[in-house]
Scaffold this motif. Structure first.
Motif, PDB file in Angstrom:
ATOM      1  N   ARG A  32       0.819  -1.213   0.000  1.00 37.06           N
ATOM      2  CA  ARG A  32       0.000   0.000   0.000  1.00 37.06           C
ATOM      3  C   ARG A  32       0.851   1.260   0.000  1.00 37.06           C
ATOM      4  O   ARG A  32       0.347   2.350   0.290  1.00 37.06           O
ATOM      5  CB  ARG A  32      -0.916   0.000   1.225  1.00 37.06           C
ATOM      6  N   THR A  34       2.649   4.607  -0.735  1.00 37.90           N
ATOM      7  CA  THR A  34       2.320   5.742  -1.582  1.00 37.90           C
ATOM      8  C   THR A  34       3.471   5.994  -2.535  1.00 37.90           C
ATOM      9  O   THR A  34       4.576   6.358  -2.113  1.00 37.90           O
ATOM     10  CB  THR A  34       2.069   7.004  -0.731  1.00 37.90           C
ATOM     11  N   ARG A  47      10.389   6.768   4.050  1.00 42.31           N
ATOM     12  CA  ARG A  47       9.446   7.773   3.541  1.00 42.31           C
ATOM     13  C   ARG A  47      10.044   9.162   3.692  1.00 42.31           C
ATOM     14  O   ARG A  47      10.909   9.411   4.538  1.00 42.31           O
ATOM     15  CB  ARG A  47       8.086   7.691   4.234  1.00 42.31           C
ATOM     16  N   THR A 126      -0.335   4.570  10.367  1.00 42.50           N
ATOM     17  CA  THR A 126      -0.116   5.454   9.223  1.00 42.50           C
ATOM     18  C   THR A 126       0.643   6.677   9.701  1.00 42.50           C
ATOM     19  O   THR A 126       0.490   7.107  10.854  1.00 42.50           O
ATOM     20  CB  THR A 126      -1.454   5.879   8.593  1.00 42.50           C
ATOM     21  N   GLU A 131      -3.329  11.420   4.798  1.00 33.66           N
ATOM     22  CA  GLU A 131      -2.910  10.530   3.710  1.00 33.66           C
ATOM     23  C   GLU A 131      -3.772   9.270   3.657  1.00 33.66           C
ATOM     24  O   GLU A 131      -4.141   8.802   2.581  1.00 33.66           O
ATOM     25  CB  GLU A 131      -1.448  10.128   3.887  1.00 33.66           C
ATOM     26  N   ARG A 135      -6.126   7.870   0.686  1.00 34.37           N
ATOM     27  CA  ARG A 135      -5.941   6.513   0.151  1.00 34.37           C
ATOM     28  C   ARG A 135      -7.244   5.717   0.159  1.00 34.37           C
ATOM     29  O   ARG A 135      -7.567   5.019  -0.808  1.00 34.37           O
ATOM     30  CB  ARG A 135      -4.885   5.795   1.009  1.00 34.37           C
ATOM     31  N   THR A 148      -3.134   2.133  -5.340  1.00 31.75           N
ATOM     32  CA  THR A 148      -1.732   2.554  -5.218  1.00 31.75           C
ATOM     33  C   THR A 148      -1.289   3.336  -6.450  1.00 31.75           C
ATOM     34  O   THR A 148      -0.609   4.368  -6.345  1.00 31.75           O
ATOM     35  CB  THR A 148      -0.835   1.314  -5.027  1.00 31.75           C
ATOM     36  N   VAL A 151      -3.025   6.869  -6.390  1.00 34.98           N
ATOM     37  CA  VAL A 151      -2.436   7.746  -5.376  1.00 34.98           C
ATOM     38  C   VAL A 151      -1.069   8.253  -5.846  1.00 34.98           C
ATOM     39  O   VAL A 151      -0.718   9.415  -5.628  1.00 34.98           O
ATOM     40  CB  VAL A 151      -2.321   7.022  -4.023  1.00 34.98           C
ATOM     41  N   GLY A 152      -0.312   7.406  -6.515  1.00 39.53           N
ATOM     42  CA  GLY A 152       0.962   7.851  -7.075  1.00 39.53           C
ATOM     43  C   GLY A 152       0.779   8.980  -8.074  1.00 39.53           C
ATOM     44  O   GLY A 152       1.582   9.931  -8.116  1.00 39.53           O
ATOM     45  N   VAL A 155       0.152  12.211  -6.170  1.00 35.41           N
ATOM     46  CA  VAL A 155       1.391  12.748  -5.612  1.00 35.41           C
ATOM     47  C   VAL A 155       2.152  13.535  -6.678  1.00 35.41           C
ATOM     48  O   VAL A 155       2.625  14.653  -6.425  1.00 35.41           O
ATOM     49  CB  VAL A 155       2.267  11.613  -5.047  1.00 35.41           C
ATOM     50  N   PHE A 174       4.142  14.240   0.064  1.00 33.25           N
ATOM     51  CA  PHE A 174       2.711  14.084  -0.173  1.00 33.25           C
ATOM     52  C   PHE A 174       2.056  15.463  -0.270  1.00 33.25           C
ATOM     53  O   PHE A 174       2.455  16.405   0.411  1.00 33.25           O
ATOM     54  CB  PHE A 174       2.072  13.287   0.963  1.00 33.25           C
TER      55      PHE A 174
END
Length: 307
Positions: A32, A34, A47, A126, A131, A135, A148, A151-152, A155, A174
């Motif tokens: 999952r 991001t 991240r 999370t 975020e 999602r 996924t 969401v990419g 971003v 993000f």
């Protein structure tokens, strides 16, 4: 605080009560992640961070010899590392006492067998409730993989590129609530009604009408506020309660995977109302029941499933 190649960096150790299933935790996050913001590589979670304007790269690994996670932040955000302990503890569910969960669920033969299979399973948290809601809205009625991907795209369309330090797979921050509320999402890959739901949620957060990332969340108040927003249903609210607000009894009763799993095991519970009534016997650990059921299917299929 250390300086490595001109970049500030700092490390912190966070203890946990064993057993702790780091492998399954990372499998959940990896499925999952991001795109562009977080990734799992070589058993390490990465991240990008932006903490009050201070940016950095977070990496977390599990010490193979001791019951600790080793947290490292490279970049200016490293100066805030000590303040992030509560958030990191929620992210990796470090306050859970596995024996308390087992004591509460082991009287059920089915759940006892699931606990035996994955005794260190936690409820992955999370980094950001905002975020996570984004999602879950994106993920309505689509697969984990499709969500996924979309969401990419969000971003890249509304996020901010980061400089160094960064991991090759995390070159973005993000989007802020304001940026996501105002960006053009035409042809992003979602139905127009879902886009409207997403941007209305982002607007509400941007304007301070919903404090989705409160460090001491009032889960019941937040449930009502989130459910009152158009296009957001009970599944989203309970899923967010599990992962963002750390409610151990959150129960996404309408989750199709959970409903099918219960029906296969207990055919007499084919109706949602009957399943919900039966789940009362699993309180106050229903979030962990959900994770164990999702995990069982994921083990069988070798893929991210559920949530």
């Amino acid at each position: 605080m250390k300086i490595v190649s001109g970049t500030p960096t700092d490390e912190l150790e966070l203890m946990f009560i064993p057993p702790f299933d780091w492998t399954r935790m990372l499998r959940f996050f990896s499925g999952r992640a991001t795109g562009g913001v977080e990734t799992v590589h070589d058993n390490v979670y990465y991240r990008t961070l932006d903490i009050a304007g201070a940016t950095g790269l977070l990496s977390v690994r599990c010490d193979p010899q001791r019951h600790v996670l080793i947290v490292r932040i490279d970049g200016e955000a490293s100066r805030r590392l000590e303040t992030l302990t509560p958030r990191l503890s929620r992210l990796f569910d470090l306050h859970t006492e596995p024996e308390a969960v087992r004591a509460g669920l082991s009287q059920d033969p089915w759940l006892s067998s699931l606990l035996d299979t994955a005794p260190g399973l936690r409820v992955p948290g999370t980094w950001s409730g905002f975020e996570l809601v984004v999602r879950t809205i994106v993920g309505q009625q689509v697969s984990v993989k499709a969500a996924t991907t979309i969401v990419g795209r969000l971003v890249e369309r509304a996020g901010t590129a980061v400089g160094v330090p960064s991991h090759p797979q995390t070159p973005w921050r993000f989007p802020t609530p304001r940026a996501l509320a105002e960006v053009d999402l035409d042809k992003i890959g979602m139905p127009s009604k879902r886009v409207a739901t997403l941007q209305n949620f982002a607007r509400v957060v941007a304007e301070g009408e919903l404090d989705i990332d409160n460090d001491e969340p009032d889960a019941e108040t937040l449930r009502k506020q989130l459910l009152d927003l158009p296009g957001i249903g009970p599944w989203t609210v309970e899923y967010v309660a599990m992962r963002a607000w750390r409610d151990p009894d959150a129960w996404p009763a309408t989750d199709l995977v959970l409903m099918q799993a219960i029906t296969r095991r207990l055919p007499e519970l084919s109706r949602k109302s009957d399943q919900l009534k039966h789940s009362q016997g699993w309180r106050p650990w229903r979030a962990y029941v959900a994770m164990h059921m999702w995990n069982e299917i994921a083990d069988q299929m070798g893929m991210a499933k559920g949530g």
